[in-house]
Design an enzyme around this catalytic site. Structure first.
Site, PDB file in Angstrom:
ATOM      1  N   HIS A  34      85.964  27.440  24.767  1.00 12.90           N
ATOM      2  CA  HIS A  34      86.043  27.342  23.149  1.00 12.90           C
ATOM      3  C   HIS A  34      85.412  26.007  22.886  1.00 12.90           C
ATOM      4  O   HIS A  34      84.890  25.653  21.890  1.00 12.90           O
ATOM      5  CB  HIS A  34      87.623  27.304  22.852  1.00 12.90           C
ATOM      6  N   GLU A  42      86.647  35.037  20.962  1.00 16.82           N
ATOM      7  CA  GLU A  42      87.586  35.177  21.961  1.00 16.82           C
ATOM      8  C   GLU A  42      87.011  36.015  23.333  1.00 16.82           C
ATOM      9  O   GLU A  42      87.182  35.859  24.381  1.00 16.82           O
ATOM     10  CB  GLU A  42      88.893  36.056  21.535  1.00 16.82           C
ATOM     11  N   HIS A  80      88.987  29.500  29.795  1.00 21.18           N
ATOM     12  CA  HIS A  80      88.871  30.066  28.692  1.00 21.18           C
ATOM     13  C   HIS A  80      88.801  29.048  27.683  1.00 21.18           C
ATOM     14  O   HIS A  80      87.986  29.012  26.601  1.00 21.18           O
ATOM     15  CB  HIS A  80      90.285  30.984  28.329  1.00 21.18           C
ATOM     16  N   GLU A  81      89.648  27.919  27.714  1.00 21.76           N
ATOM     17  CA  GLU A  81      89.782  26.842  26.600  1.00 21.76           C
ATOM     18  C   GLU A  81      88.779  25.957  26.778  1.00 21.76           C
ATOM     19  O   GLU A  81      88.242  25.493  25.633  1.00 21.76           O
ATOM     20  CB  GLU A  81      91.266  26.261  26.654  1.00 21.76           C
TER      21      GLU A  81
END
Length: 394
Positions: free
Chosen positions: A168, A264, A164-165
């Protein structure tokens, strides 16, 4: 600039970053003009509104290069030292493979699988369950994980959070967030500074400064009339200046809302793309839900995290979508399975405390040894000789 896919989303984020940097300079000039209006009012208390507006415009032209230099200097400082500021606020420290082999290997495997440069890995000593990415370029990119998250998640769930990070960073969301923090920080700082100066001058003036001095000039009717007109003009200009400061602050908050909450959803989808495991991302979100508050962290840091429990009024100013909506997307489009919300941490901890505090009035149970043991006999009554669990021995 609409984003319809991964690469257009990255390009859209870069375009937004440039626009927000331009907006930073515009908001700085608005604050300088508002400050000039207040200064002119306190220097000349008996002039017309037109005079104040022209004088403030002249002051803005004179202060234009200095304001530009100050804004550029702030950007340079934030560019090179923002990570140090975040580390100072969160207390996070860099770790190596030797210190955190499980975490380091998971991140390295994800980076190798997609050809992504390896960011720095940091650990924050906190029982909260959260993680965030930061940085403006490849040399600065880092992923910070709390110790509470390390203990609560298994290897697959931790890999999903790291994915997930990484998404980003890959999508350029981290750059956009840092730019928004810079804009909101500088405008909030100068806005608060001007308000404090105005408040101090208003309450500390003793009749010799400010428009209150107009009350002492009452020698003739003509002078009192001009003073009343000047005083009315000063009040109008002060109201305009305060409105401009409030407007600049409000626009700086709108900049944060420009960070579309779809980032997100895309980061969750990117995690599934990297790990091929939507269930792990869903399980990680369920464990993080309601447990991600970082004590002492600023709102800017919380906006970088996987989940931000600090929601705005009626969810209008929330920077993150709800965990439930994110899980619904993963179930609908990635085929994940939702185990449902976990027990609230407040309730479980309160029940545990009550259980520990309440004294037990019953004797401890006998060890359970199975149907052929003495546990089958009534508590406190020893078994009779020659008796078994199914009756007397024959």
């Amino acid at each position: 600039m609409a984003a319809y896919g991964l690469y257009t989303h990255i390009a859209s984020n870069k375009f937004r970053s440039m626009m927000m940097l331009a907006g930073l300079f515009l908001l700085i000039y608005v604050l300088v003009y508002a400050g000039a209006l207040l200064a002119e009012v306190f220097l000349h208390s008996d002039r017309s509104v037109e005079f104040y507006l022209r004088a403030a415009a002249h002051d803005l032209v004179a202060a234009f290069p200095w304001a530009t230099i100050a804004a550029a200097l702030w950007i340079v400082i934030a560019y090179f030292f923002h990570q140090n500021m975040i580390d100072a606020v969160t207390g996070s420290e860099s770790v190596t493979r030797k210190e955190q082999p499980r975490l380091y290997n998971s991140l390295e495997n994800l980076c190798i699988s997609r050809g992504i440069p390896m960011p720095k890995l940091k650990i924050m000593d906190s029982p909260a369950l959260n993680a965030f990415a930061s940085g403006l370029n490849r040399r600065q990119y880092s992923i910070t994980v709390t110790t509470g998250l390390l203990k609560a998640l298994n290897d697959q769930e931790m890999e999903a959070v790291l994915g997930h990070e990484l998404t980003h960073i890959r999508n350029g969301d981290v750059q956009l967030m840092v730019v928004a923090v810079i804009i909101a920080g500088v405008v909030g700082f100068f806005g608060e500074l001007f308000f404090r100066m105005f408040t101090n001058l208003q309450w500390n003036s003793s009749g010799s400064s400010g428009w209150s001095s107009s009350s002492s000039s009452s020698s003739s009717s003509s002078s009192s009339d001009s003073d009343s007109k000047g005083s009315g003009g000063a009040v109008i200009v002060v109201i305009v200046a305060i409105a401009l400061i409030v407007l600049a602050w409000a626009l700086s908050q709108v900049v944060k809302l420009a960070l579309s909450r779809t980032r997100e959803y895309l980061a969750d989808a990117g995690s599934v793309e990297l790990t091929k495991n939507p269930d792990a991302m869903i399980s990680a979100l369920r464990k993080i839900e309601g447990r991600g508050e970082l004590p002492g962290a600023t709102s800017a840091v919380m906006e970088l995290c996987v989940d931000n429990p600090r929601q705005g009024f009626a969810d209008l100013f929330a920077t993150h979508p709800s965990v439930q909506s994110r899980i619904d997307k993963l179930v609908s489009f990635a085929g994940g399975r939702d185990p449902g919300p976990l027990e609230a941490p407040e309730e479980s901890s309160a029940e545990a405390e009550e259980t520990e505090a309440a004294p037990s009035s019953e004797p401890p149970p006998l060890p359970n040894k199975g149907p052929w043991s003495d546990a089958a006999a009534p508590i406190g009554i020893p078994p009779l000789p020659g008796q078994g669990p199914w009756g007397p021995h024959r």
